[in-house]
Design a protein around this motif. Sequence first.
Motif, PDB file in Angstrom:
ATOM      1  N   ARG A 117     -40.460  24.833 -38.068  1.00  0.00           N
ATOM      2  CA  ARG A 117     -40.024  23.604 -37.230  1.00  0.00           C
ATOM      3  C   ARG A 117     -39.614  22.587 -37.043  1.00  0.00           C
ATOM      4  NH1 ARG A 117     -39.996  25.178 -32.260  1.00  0.00           N
ATOM      5  NH2 ARG A 117     -39.104  26.355 -33.269  1.00  0.00           N
ATOM      6  N   GLU A 118     -39.802  22.027 -39.003  1.00  0.00           N
ATOM      7  CA  GLU A 118     -39.213  21.345 -39.567  1.00  0.00           C
ATOM      8  C   GLU A 118     -37.735  20.821 -39.431  1.00  0.00           C
ATOM      9  OE1 GLU A 118     -38.982  19.533 -43.920  1.00  0.00           O
ATOM     10  OE2 GLU A 118     -40.755  20.556 -43.236  1.00  0.00           O
ATOM     11  N   ARG A 168     -46.930  26.989 -32.346  1.00  0.00           N
ATOM     12  CA  ARG A 168     -46.252  26.183 -32.550  1.00  0.00           C
ATOM     13  C   ARG A 168     -44.912  26.343 -32.019  1.00  0.00           C
ATOM     14  NH1 ARG A 168     -46.539  23.529 -37.644  1.00  0.00           N
ATOM     15  NH2 ARG A 168     -45.056  22.332 -36.888  1.00  0.00           N
ATOM     16  N   GLU A 186     -43.421  26.159 -40.739  1.00  0.00           N
ATOM     17  CA  GLU A 186     -43.656  24.891 -41.003  1.00  0.00           C
ATOM     18  C   GLU A 186     -42.716  24.962 -41.158  1.00  0.00           C
ATOM     19  OE1 GLU A 186     -46.203  22.879 -41.387  1.00  0.00           O
ATOM     20  OE2 GLU A 186     -47.329  24.075 -39.876  1.00  0.00           O
ATOM     21  N   THR A 187     -42.188  25.136 -42.346  1.00  0.00           N
ATOM     22  CA  THR A 187     -40.327  24.927 -42.211  1.00  0.00           C
ATOM     23  C   THR A 187     -39.740  24.692 -41.074  1.00  0.00           C
ATOM     24  OG1 THR A 187     -40.585  26.317 -44.436  1.00  0.00           O
ATOM     25  CG2 THR A 187     -38.659  25.770 -44.449  1.00  0.00           C
ATOM     26  N   HIS A 190     -36.457  20.756 -36.103  1.00  0.00           N
ATOM     27  CA  HIS A 190     -36.685  19.107 -34.886  1.00  0.00           C
ATOM     28  C   HIS A 190     -35.894  18.243 -36.013  1.00  0.00           C
ATOM     29  CE1 HIS A 190     -41.125  20.055 -34.038  1.00  0.00           C
ATOM     30  NE2 HIS A 190     -39.979  20.254 -33.027  1.00  0.00           N
ATOM     31  N   MET A 191     -35.659  18.508 -37.142  1.00  0.00           N
ATOM     32  CA  MET A 191     -34.602  17.854 -37.753  1.00  0.00           C
ATOM     33  C   MET A 191     -33.208  17.918 -37.702  1.00  0.00           C
ATOM     34  SD  MET A 191     -34.299  18.469 -42.122  1.00  0.00           S
ATOM     35  CE  MET A 191     -33.009  19.716 -41.916  1.00  0.00           C
ATOM     36  N   GLU A 207     -30.066  21.017 -44.071  1.00  0.00           N
ATOM     37  CA  GLU A 207     -29.466  19.577 -43.220  1.00  0.00           C
ATOM     38  C   GLU A 207     -28.520  19.687 -43.597  1.00  0.00           C
ATOM     39  OE1 GLU A 207     -31.766  16.559 -45.404  1.00  0.00           O
ATOM     40  OE2 GLU A 207     -30.664  15.331 -44.812  1.00  0.00           O
ATOM     41  N   ASP A 257     -40.273  23.519 -27.754  1.00  0.00           N
ATOM     42  CA  ASP A 257     -40.980  24.605 -28.590  1.00  0.00           C
ATOM     43  C   ASP A 257     -41.738  25.555 -28.400  1.00  0.00           C
ATOM     44  OD1 ASP A 257     -39.986  22.162 -30.152  1.00  0.00           O
ATOM     45  OD2 ASP A 257     -41.982  22.227 -31.515  1.00  0.00           O
ATOM     46  N   THR A 304     -35.260  24.137 -46.083  1.00  0.00           N
ATOM     47  CA  THR A 304     -34.708  22.665 -45.105  1.00  0.00           C
ATOM     48  C   THR A 304     -33.560  21.726 -45.658  1.00  0.00           C
ATOM     49  OG1 THR A 304     -36.401  21.304 -46.493  1.00  0.00           O
ATOM     50  CG2 THR A 304     -37.108  22.093 -43.979  1.00  0.00           C
TER      51      THR A 304
END
Lengths: 385, 481
Positions: free
Chosen positions: A222-223, B429, A219-220, A226-227, A175, A375, A171
């Motif tokens: 999706r993070e 998800r 998880e990563t 959204h980031m 970024e 999503d 992430t």
Amino acid sequence: MDNNFSEVYIHIPFCVRKCLYCDFLSFAADEKAKEKYIDALCTELMFIGKERCKTSLSSVFIGGGTPSVLPSDLIVKAMESVKDNFTLAEDAEVTIECNPGTVDEEKLKAYKTCGINRISFGLQSVHDEELKSLGRIHTFDDFLKSYDAAVNAGFTNINVDLMSDIPGQTTESWEKTLKTICELKPAPTHISAYSLIVEEGTPFAEMEEEGRLDIPDEETDREMYHMTSKILSEYGYGRYEISNYAKPGSECRHNLGYWTGVEYYGAGLGAASYYGGCRFTNTSELPVYMDDPIDSFKLDEKLTLADKMSEFMILGLRLTKGINTKDFTKRFGQDVMDIYGKQIHRFLDEKLLEEADAEEPAGSKMIRLSERGLDLANHVMQSFI
Amino acid sequence: MALFFTFSISVCAQPARRRAEQTQQQTRRQTNRAGGATYREFPAAQAMPADADWRRDVYRELDLMKDENAPLSALIFDSLYDSYKGVIVFVRVMNGTVKKGTKIKMMATGASEEVVEVGIFGAGRFIPCDELSAGMVGYITASIKTLSETEVGDTVTDADNPCAEPLPGYKKVQPVVYCGVYPADSSKYEDLKEALEKLQLNDASLFFEPETSLALGFGFRCGFLGLLHLDIIQERLEREYDLDLVTTAPSVVYKVYKTDGTVIELTNPSNLPDPSEIEYMEEPIVNAEIMVTKDFVGSIMELCQQRRGRYVSMEYIEAGRALIKYELPLNEIIYDFFDALKSRSRGYASFDYDLKGYEKSSLVKLDILINKEQVDALSFIVHSDSAYERGRKMCEKLKDEIPRHLFEIPIQACVGGRVIARETVKAMRKDVLAKCYGGDITRKKKLLEKQKEGKKRMRQVGSVEIPQSAFMSVLKLDDDN
């Protein structure tokens, strides 16, 4: 046949080397083959051009492959052919895809002179090790040079392609990629941010099968996803499609056409067209195409009314503003709720779709994917098939 | 050859009226031949070669028919459905004669029809003839439309002059393995029913009765002679009748002794009475013979031991090849025993079994709960010692098979209301196509279509959609493979 397409796509199937995730039609070739290819392309454009297309073009998109691997005179030749055979609207958007390291200022100036006014750079990441893991041939430094060259050549409308979910990405590194690009001087007007899709038949698919592909976990992923919209909006880029962000007014008109059902003509090897209610694809066999660039296409499907409605929904919902209920009525003469009411209500209940008042015309409503719906877009879209 | 003789015998064995008819026919046949009939005629008696004459005499001496005017009795040994002719009944005529126009009656089912055509079998085709008489093997068509009217083993007789007793027919065999068979598309229930009826026409050992399942809808509980039989029927239904099937875990027939003194033969685990009503249960045991090269004896014995086998004997039938005998509970071999056997012996082991009898055993019913709802089609009966193991494996398998939903789905295995294993399918998800430009549209649409098609083939249990493959996957739980 009356062909009134207003967009032309030109496919250049050449690359220096194929990337590990790429499932587009592209390969390496020698100079001679490239020259012959452009000749065939011009033949196709001539045939389909003035005689058969009555409207003026609002956009031209030269994609690939890597169009910028061609010597600039070949691109100029293709552009001349477009201008000779079609009427280009005054404010037409003319884009060319370039890979960092394959263009210099001279080449870019030639593009500018022949009428190209938008550059799309396939960068993907600012981290060289991530670029390497994708099998890209350039470094971030190459990109900076090419970007500066484009700015110096006078281009103001520039897109940068970025990719999340790259093997080895975190992430933090994503970024950094986003922020570095947003802080370029001058900043690009448009950013396409995709998450990696492992397509069948690519080396990545093989690696995934063998368990050698180390992509970030869900998880990563999706993070990062959204980031992306959060960071880009901080820098003034509005999300207007699932993977596309732009400074106000700089949305890619050519691609918007695909999502709003505009008719387009695709020239070149393996290029797809949509006009007269039909979808066509040119042959993917280079020798076949060279032999007869005019008559080597096949009809993929003839859209029925139901097909058109379903495409209106699934393509329209890709846009963050969604679909306008009045547009649906205007195009099909039926109320969208009469056709898809069941699905729409279900997804409104599940909060995957949301409803909003449209700016115009008065009284019409927009139906769009919610944050969560974006999503899970496929889950929603398949119900409109 | 024998056909001719019986024919000529019947000529002599018939009363005067019939003899006259036949002479007439014979003349007609000869005329036919002159006219260039396309089918092959039986040669007339005078045209028979000498050795045929000899054979005829032998048969005459044999006195095939005790009663010259015996009423018709013919044994149905097979039948076939033809879209034009209806059911074609294959028979062996034991007594009497059958020909076009005879009013026949099926003794067991009572169905009565008029014969349209009789004939004998040629290489790959049917050859019509005038009549079938005692001793002949041939076919009868009588525009029989319902397949259930012609049971293999039934006796065909003359409706006007019936024989006193039906032929003994065939010994009825008892199904050993049962499983639920459901159409993948519930609207195909009638088609499945028809297909099963047609299969039953020439496979009397196939048993089926309607059944309903909360998860799978309407279907049939089918009984088979064994696993191979089950496989073949399933395959034939899918290939010959173009049906998509969902089958439940195969089950054997358990004997449930209830506290009130009654005994139930349990073929469907869902019908197991409340544990408080059960005195004890018995399960079928088989004598298993496994032939295997000596290198694999150890691992095969280990496998049998795992499957609650009782060692009986082992002998070397030749140097390097052993015959191992075990007593195994049938329910341990119906799932994946054969696969496990093959994989542990690199394909060398061969396996045969026959039913030995019933034995008392400690059995429990294992239920599967998906999102807190019991899925009846996944329930099965298992030995209490292996309940935990099997429950755990089933949950693991189902976890992989059930697609992610918008919410989290717990999968639990329960014995008598107590949860013994649990897995969770995480909530979905992400399900989105990152790119969709001009050239992608057709392809991406196909992708969505496939996704939608996949959903159609799912079974809704409560709010969870379960793919059909999930019902099948739990049949193969052995992790040796």
